[in-house]
Design an enzyme around this catalytic site. Sequence first.
Site, PDB file in Angstrom:
ATOM      1  N   ASP A 223       0.856  -1.190   0.000  1.00  0.00           N
ATOM      2  CA  ASP A 223       0.000   0.000   0.000  1.00  0.00           C
ATOM      3  C   ASP A 223       0.896   1.246   0.000  1.00  0.00           C
ATOM      4  O   ASP A 223       1.918   1.291   0.704  1.00  0.00           O
ATOM      5  CB  ASP A 223      -0.910  -0.010   1.233  1.00  0.00           C
ATOM      6  CG  ASP A 223      -2.058   0.977   1.105  1.00  0.00           C
ATOM      7  OD1 ASP A 223      -3.207   0.530   1.009  1.00  0.00           O
ATOM      8  OD2 ASP A 223      -1.802   2.202   1.098  1.00  0.00           O
ATOM      9  N   ILE A 224       0.499   2.249  -0.751  1.00  0.00           N
ATOM     10  CA  ILE A 224       1.295   3.470  -0.870  1.00  0.00           C
ATOM     11  C   ILE A 224       1.304   4.266   0.453  1.00  0.00           C
ATOM     12  O   ILE A 224       2.217   5.060   0.687  1.00  0.00           O
ATOM     13  CB  ILE A 224       0.756   4.329  -2.041  1.00  0.00           C
ATOM     14  CG1 ILE A 224       1.819   5.250  -2.596  1.00  0.00           C
ATOM     15  CG2 ILE A 224      -0.505   5.094  -1.658  1.00  0.00           C
ATOM     16  CD1 ILE A 224       1.442   5.902  -3.923  1.00  0.00           C
TER      17      ILE A 224
ATOM     18  N   ASN B 173     -12.938  -3.076   2.194  1.00  0.00           N
ATOM     19  CA  ASN B 173     -13.860  -1.963   2.322  1.00  0.00           C
ATOM     20  C   ASN B 173     -14.753  -1.957   1.092  1.00  0.00           C
ATOM     21  O   ASN B 173     -14.272  -2.056  -0.033  1.00  0.00           O
ATOM     22  CB  ASN B 173     -13.087  -0.643   2.423  1.00  0.00           C
ATOM     23  CG  ASN B 173     -12.257  -0.574   3.696  1.00  0.00           C
ATOM     24  OD1 ASN B 173     -12.658  -1.089   4.733  1.00  0.00           O
ATOM     25  ND2 ASN B 173     -11.098   0.049   3.621  1.00  0.00           N
TER      26      ASN B 173
ATOM     27  N   GLY C 107     -15.801   2.762   3.413  1.00  0.00           N
ATOM     28  CA  GLY C 107     -14.445   3.305   3.375  1.00  0.00           C
ATOM     29  C   GLY C 107     -13.689   3.008   2.093  1.00  0.00           C
ATOM     30  O   GLY C 107     -12.484   3.245   2.017  1.00  0.00           O
ATOM     31  N   GLN C 108     -14.394   2.489   1.079  1.00  0.00           N
ATOM     32  CA  GLN C 108     -13.696   2.170  -0.177  1.00  0.00           C
ATOM     33  C   GLN C 108     -13.394   3.449  -0.948  1.00  0.00           C
ATOM     34  O   GLN C 108     -14.288   4.264  -1.196  1.00  0.00           O
ATOM     35  CB  GLN C 108     -14.570   1.236  -1.032  1.00  0.00           C
ATOM     36  CG  GLN C 108     -13.861   0.786  -2.309  1.00  0.00           C
ATOM     37  CD  GLN C 108     -14.670  -0.236  -3.106  1.00  0.00           C
ATOM     38  OE1 GLN C 108     -15.835  -0.529  -2.789  1.00  0.00           O
ATOM     39  NE2 GLN C 108     -14.071  -0.772  -4.152  1.00  0.00           N
TER      40      GLN C 108
ATOM     41  N   HIS D 172     -10.268  -4.896  -3.640  1.00  0.00           N
ATOM     42  CA  HIS D 172      -8.942  -5.190  -3.083  1.00  0.00           C
ATOM     43  C   HIS D 172      -9.106  -5.616  -1.639  1.00  0.00           C
ATOM     44  O   HIS D 172     -10.035  -5.202  -0.947  1.00  0.00           O
ATOM     45  CB  HIS D 172      -8.018  -3.969  -3.179  1.00  0.00           C
ATOM     46  CG  HIS D 172      -8.619  -2.711  -2.667  1.00  0.00           C
ATOM     47  ND1 HIS D 172      -9.490  -1.956  -3.410  1.00  0.00           N
ATOM     48  CD2 HIS D 172      -8.502  -2.080  -1.471  1.00  0.00           C
ATOM     49  CE1 HIS D 172      -9.889  -0.911  -2.694  1.00  0.00           C
ATOM     50  NE2 HIS D 172      -9.301  -0.971  -1.514  1.00  0.00           N
TER      51      HIS D 172
ATOM     52  N   HIS E 153      -7.006  -5.689   1.922  1.00  0.00           N
ATOM     53  CA  HIS E 153      -5.848  -5.227   2.676  1.00  0.00           C
ATOM     54  C   HIS E 153      -5.375  -6.387   3.550  1.00  0.00           C
ATOM     55  O   HIS E 153      -6.188  -7.048   4.207  1.00  0.00           O
ATOM     56  CB  HIS E 153      -6.231  -4.076   3.616  1.00  0.00           C
ATOM     57  CG  HIS E 153      -6.782  -2.857   2.941  1.00  0.00           C
ATOM     58  ND1 HIS E 153      -6.062  -1.690   2.820  1.00  0.00           N
ATOM     59  CD2 HIS E 153      -7.990  -2.602   2.380  1.00  0.00           C
ATOM     60  CE1 HIS E 153      -6.810  -0.766   2.222  1.00  0.00           C
ATOM     61  NE2 HIS E 153      -7.982  -1.298   1.940  1.00  0.00           N
TER      62      HIS E 153
HETATM   63  P1  5GP Z   1      -9.643   1.534   0.262  1.00  0.00           P
HETATM   64  O1  5GP Z   1      -9.721   2.810   1.053  1.00  0.00           O
HETATM   65  O2  5GP Z   1     -10.324   1.669  -1.082  1.00  0.00           O
HETATM   66  O3  5GP Z   1     -10.076   0.316   1.000  1.00  0.00           O
HETATM   67  O4  5GP Z   1      -8.112   1.303   0.005  1.00  0.00           O
HETATM   68  C1  5GP Z   1      -7.403   1.878  -1.041  1.00  0.00           C
HETATM   69  C2  5GP Z   1      -5.954   1.776  -0.673  1.00  0.00           C
HETATM   70  O5  5GP Z   1      -5.195   1.986  -1.834  1.00  0.00           O
HETATM   71  C3  5GP Z   1      -5.513   2.828   0.347  1.00  0.00           C
HETATM   72  O6  5GP Z   1      -4.983   2.175   1.500  1.00  0.00           O
HETATM   73  C4  5GP Z   1      -4.461   3.637  -0.395  1.00  0.00           C
HETATM   74  O7  5GP Z   1      -3.383   4.026   0.412  1.00  0.00           O
HETATM   75  C5  5GP Z   1      -4.048   2.702  -1.503  1.00  0.00           C
HETATM   76  N1  5GP Z   1      -3.630   3.350  -2.734  1.00  0.00           N
HETATM   77  C6  5GP Z   1      -4.260   4.370  -3.374  1.00  0.00           C
HETATM   78  N2  5GP Z   1      -3.603   4.702  -4.501  1.00  0.00           N
HETATM   79  C7  5GP Z   1      -2.539   3.857  -4.576  1.00  0.00           C
HETATM   80  C8  5GP Z   1      -1.469   3.724  -5.522  1.00  0.00           C
HETATM   81  O8  5GP Z   1      -1.375   4.420  -6.528  1.00  0.00           O
HETATM   82  N3  5GP Z   1      -0.529   2.777  -5.255  1.00  0.00           N
HETATM   83  C9  5GP Z   1      -0.602   1.971  -4.147  1.00  0.00           C
HETATM   84  N4  5GP Z   1       0.367   1.077  -3.979  1.00  0.00           N
HETATM   85  N5  5GP Z   1      -1.597   2.073  -3.247  1.00  0.00           N
HETATM   86  C10 5GP Z   1      -2.551   3.006  -3.455  1.00  0.00           C
END
Ligand code: 5GP
Length: 115
Positions: free
Chosen positions: A30-31, A88, A94-95, A101, A103
Amino acid sequence: MSDCIFCKIVKGEIPANIVYENEMVVAFNDISPQAPVHLLIIPKKHISSAVDLNQQDIKEVIPEIFLAITKLAKEFKLEDSGFRIVNNCGREGGQTVDHIHFHLLGGRQLQWPPG
Ligand code: 5GP
Ligand code: ZN
């Protein structure tokens, strides 16, 4: 999907630190890590969220995701200490990225319940 960042990672169009890949799934860091280990495991196929999974996805894609998760949990030495798998779904879930995806978080004591 051409404007999906995770599809772009799958295609190699934007960089990611890929830790595992096979025919159906990709896993990368994760970034913005929220724990010492914070991986994202995604299908290569664009599926927007958990509510968009069809029967075939549930039979074929989800098992591959969980096989990758168990493999990675062992590789990152989390099998004894424990870890968390999070999906999420939708805005209130929280998506923020609309490519399904999972985590994989570990390496510290995680709190419950989530906010
Ligand atoms: P969500 O909030 O949708 O469950 O999770 C999305 C996740 O993707 C977040 O934890 C966010 O830090 C990660 N993320 C968003 N953009 C990027 C990206 O460009 N590269 C990577 N490696 N992770 C990303
Ligand atoms: Zn996508």
